[in-house]
Design an enzyme around this catalytic site. Structure first.
Site, PDB file in Angstrom:
ATOM      1  N   ASP A 131     -80.871-109.298 -36.377  1.00 13.69           N
ATOM      2  CA  ASP A 131     -79.533-108.805 -36.053  1.00 13.69           C
ATOM      3  C   ASP A 131     -78.414-109.513 -36.802  1.00 13.69           C
ATOM      4  O   ASP A 131     -77.431-108.885 -37.174  1.00 13.69           O
ATOM      5  CB  ASP A 131     -79.265-108.953 -34.546  1.00 13.69           C
ATOM      6  CG  ASP A 131     -80.101-108.008 -33.714  1.00 13.69           C
ATOM      7  OD1 ASP A 131     -80.521-106.961 -34.244  1.00 13.69           O
ATOM      8  OD2 ASP A 131     -80.332-108.317 -32.530  1.00 13.69           O
ATOM      9  N   ARG A 132     -78.532-110.825 -36.992  1.00 14.07           N
ATOM     10  CA  ARG A 132     -77.380-111.606 -37.433  1.00 14.07           C
ATOM     11  C   ARG A 132     -77.698-112.363 -38.724  1.00 14.07           C
ATOM     12  O   ARG A 132     -78.483-113.308 -38.729  1.00 14.07           O
ATOM     13  CB  ARG A 132     -76.958-112.589 -36.325  1.00 14.07           C
ATOM     14  CG  ARG A 132     -76.513-111.896 -35.055  1.00 14.07           C
ATOM     15  CD  ARG A 132     -76.135-112.873 -33.956  1.00 14.07           C
ATOM     16  NE  ARG A 132     -77.238-113.748 -33.576  1.00 14.07           N
ATOM     17  CZ  ARG A 132     -78.246-113.379 -32.789  1.00 14.07           C
ATOM     18  NH1 ARG A 132     -78.313-112.154 -32.308  1.00 14.07           N
ATOM     19  NH2 ARG A 132     -79.205-114.237 -32.489  1.00 14.07           N
ATOM     20  N   ARG A 272     -73.522-102.567 -20.503  1.00 14.01           N
ATOM     21  CA  ARG A 272     -74.939-102.931 -20.376  1.00 14.01           C
ATOM     22  C   ARG A 272     -75.048-104.244 -19.610  1.00 14.01           C
ATOM     23  O   ARG A 272     -74.481-105.248 -20.027  1.00 14.01           O
ATOM     24  CB  ARG A 272     -75.543-103.058 -21.775  1.00 14.01           C
ATOM     25  CG  ARG A 272     -76.900-103.734 -21.872  1.00 14.01           C
ATOM     26  CD  ARG A 272     -77.301-103.828 -23.348  1.00 14.01           C
ATOM     27  NE  ARG A 272     -78.559-104.560 -23.558  1.00 14.01           N
ATOM     28  CZ  ARG A 272     -79.124-104.739 -24.754  1.00 14.01           C
ATOM     29  NH1 ARG A 272     -78.554-104.224 -25.840  1.00 14.01           N
ATOM     30  NH2 ARG A 272     -80.257-105.416 -24.868  1.00 14.01           N
ATOM     31  N   GLY A 277     -79.298-105.835 -13.746  1.00 13.55           N
ATOM     32  CA  GLY A 277     -79.247-104.444 -13.312  1.00 13.55           C
ATOM     33  C   GLY A 277     -79.635-103.430 -14.369  1.00 13.55           C
ATOM     34  O   GLY A 277     -79.262-103.559 -15.540  1.00 13.55           O
ATOM     35  N   ASP A 304     -79.814 -97.304 -17.760  1.00  9.49           N
ATOM     36  CA  ASP A 304     -80.312 -98.293 -18.717  1.00  9.49           C
ATOM     37  C   ASP A 304     -81.809 -98.105 -18.957  1.00  9.49           C
ATOM     38  O   ASP A 304     -82.494 -97.368 -18.250  1.00  9.49           O
ATOM     39  CB  ASP A 304     -80.022 -99.709 -18.206  1.00  9.49           C
ATOM     40  CG  ASP A 304     -79.811-100.707 -19.333  1.00  9.49           C
ATOM     41  OD1 ASP A 304     -80.148-100.390 -20.490  1.00  9.49           O
ATOM     42  OD2 ASP A 304     -79.306-101.817 -19.056  1.00  9.49           O
ATOM     43  N   TYR A 386     -79.511 -97.152 -29.508  1.00 11.62           N
ATOM     44  CA  TYR A 386     -78.205 -97.292 -28.882  1.00 11.62           C
ATOM     45  C   TYR A 386     -77.520 -95.922 -28.803  1.00 11.62           C
ATOM     46  O   TYR A 386     -77.785 -95.003 -29.578  1.00 11.62           O
ATOM     47  CB  TYR A 386     -77.323 -98.228 -29.695  1.00 11.62           C
ATOM     48  CG  TYR A 386     -77.589 -99.707 -29.511  1.00 11.62           C
ATOM     49  CD1 TYR A 386     -78.756-100.180 -28.926  1.00 11.62           C
ATOM     50  CD2 TYR A 386     -76.654-100.651 -29.956  1.00 11.62           C
ATOM     51  CE1 TYR A 386     -78.985-101.526 -28.767  1.00 11.62           C
ATOM     52  CE2 TYR A 386     -76.869-102.010 -29.804  1.00 11.62           C
ATOM     53  CZ  TYR A 386     -78.039-102.444 -29.212  1.00 11.62           C
ATOM     54  OH  TYR A 386     -78.266-103.779 -29.061  1.00 11.62           O
TER      55      TYR A 386
END
EC number: 3.2.1.18
Length: 449
Positions: A131-132, A272, A277, A304, A386
């Site tokens: 991701d980074r 999110r 949850g 979700d 997403y």
């Protein structure tokens, strides 16, 4: 005088008078010509001068957006756009991306994504599941135009949000070390402000559009654990300058990757919860006094992934349901009176398939499960990812639209070494609509490794 002499005398006098008149006319003409040229000599500059041509600036009456029109009444969603990035990548020259989103200025919509600093048919695409990295940049193209080599790189970012206030674009761009990242605020193409990590644990933001009302934009940012307590703050920005920061308040326990929409005069976000949850948290942002409240979507059909089966899932409107809360996926929902429109993966366990529907009482009644107007966007045999919301102002109302990220490559498809995506976009409609499925559609065996 005899008659002949009289005639000669009269003729001579007449000829003399005529001659005098003729000479006077010549004198007058000569005088006029002389005066004319003398006047022109005074008005002509002594040198061969040029007068600069100044542009005429017509100022348009550009106003900040206020989103004060009512929300459009819709029956469901109709297809709007699909970029086919992965299929086109088989021929080369398309960026490797993830975390796409859509946002519009007052006249046109744009698609954004976080690029990996490489095209798919490039050895640098190996390992883009991460991701980074410092090579990731925010890409921006007109909606429907894949991210080709001529795509504009707006900023350096591995997390981002963008929105248009009616006058110019604001981009929130996060990059840097996990323990000390920087968020840059770029307005109208210029760096205006910045803020550093406040919890030293992966400062991050929405991965979809922020919202601006009357010149003030708001964005939700998280810094802290992805599976425990984190420090969530709501920033208020005006023309790129941070003017206020509010901490999260209310009953939400964990907030990441919010999908926000204008609910004049305020802003509402559905986010999110990556900790407790599988029901989605809600943030209500008061744009006048910067106050914040939070809760959870009431619908017992939760949004979700992963989540329980619909028969055993629940939500009490206030608290996380403690049902498969980790890890989660970015998603969206929006209220329509007491009901809620929402989207989610078809699979309750993985990011495959995508569906939308309306839950009667899903915004106001705890654990409501009466579903209507269901649509399949991507069938359950294909990957999704997403998803997020964006708003479009029509002549009479504010329409809600959404995009779905169609992830291909790793971790699910291990034949290749890359991870990338395409998108499909739908918008609310008051008309009728049919059925279908709009997956990414690339044959993985045709793709570069």
């Amino acid at each position: 005088m005899n008659p002949n002499q009289k005639i000669i005398t009269i003729g001579s006098v007449s000829l003399t008078i005529a001659t005098v008149c003729f000479l006077m006319q010549i004198a007058i003409l000569a005088t006029n010509v002389t005066l004319h040229f003398r006047q022109n000599e005074r008005s002509i500059p002594a040198y061969n001068q040029t007068t600069p041509c100044k542009p005429i600036i017509i100022e348009r009456n550009i106003k900040y957006r206020n989103w004060s029109k009512p929300q459009c009444q819709i029956t469901g969603f109709a297809p709007f756009s699909k970029d086919n990035s992965i299929r086109l990548s088989a021929g080369g020259g398309i960026w490797v991306t993830r975390e796409p989103y859509v946002s519009c200025d007052p006249s046109k919509c744009y698609q954004f994504a976080l690029g990996q600093g490489t095209t798919l048919d490039n050895n640098h695409s190996n390992g883009t599941i991460h991701d980074r990295t410092p090579h990731r940049t925010l890409l921006m193209n007109e909606l429907g135009v894949p991210f080709h080599l001529g795509t504009r790189q707006v900023c350096i970012a591995w997390s981002s949000s963008s929105c248009h206030d009616g006058k110019a674009w604001l981009h929130v761009c996060v990059t840097g070390d996990d323990r000390n990242a920087t968020a840059s605020f770029i307005y109208n193409g210029m760096l205006v402000d910045s803020i550093g990590s406040w919890s030293q644990n992966i400062l991050r933001t929405q991965e979809s559009e922020c919202v601006c009302i009357n010149g003030t934009c708001t964005v939700v940012m998280t810094d802290g654990s992805a599976s425990g307590k984190a420090d969530i703050r709501i920033l208020f920005i005006r023309e790129g300058k941070i003017v206020h920061i509010s901490p999260l308040s209310g009953s939400a326990q964990h907030i990441e990757e919010c999908s926000c929409y204008p609910r004049y005069p305020n802003v509402r976000c559905v986010c999110r919860d990556n900790w407790k949850g599988s029901n989605r948290p809600v943030i209500d942002i008061n744009m006048a006094d910067y106050s914040i409240d939070s809760s959870y979507v009431c619908s017992g059909l939760v949004g979700d992934t992963p989540r329980n089966d619909d028969s055993s899932s629940s939500s009490n409107c206030r608290d996380p349901n403690n049902e498969r809360g980790n890890p989660g996926v970015k998603g969206w929902a929006f209220d329509i009176g007491d009901d809620v429109w929402m989207g989610r993966t078809i699979s309750k366990d993985s990011r495959s398939g995508y569906e939308t529907f309306r839950v009667i009482g899903g915004w106001a009644t705890a654990n409501s499960k009466s579903q209507t107007n269901r649509q399949v966007i991507v069938d359950n045999n294909n990957w999704s990812g997403y998803s997020g919301i964006f708003s479009v102002e029509s002549k009479s109302c504010i329409n809600r639209c959404f995009y779905v990220e169609l992830i291909r490559g790793r971790p699910q498809e291990t034949r290749v070494w890359w991870t990338s995506n395409s998108i499909v976009v739908f918008c609310g409609t008051s008309g009728t609509y049919g059925t279908g499925s709009w997956p990414d559609g690339a044959n993985i065996n045709f793709m570069p490794l």
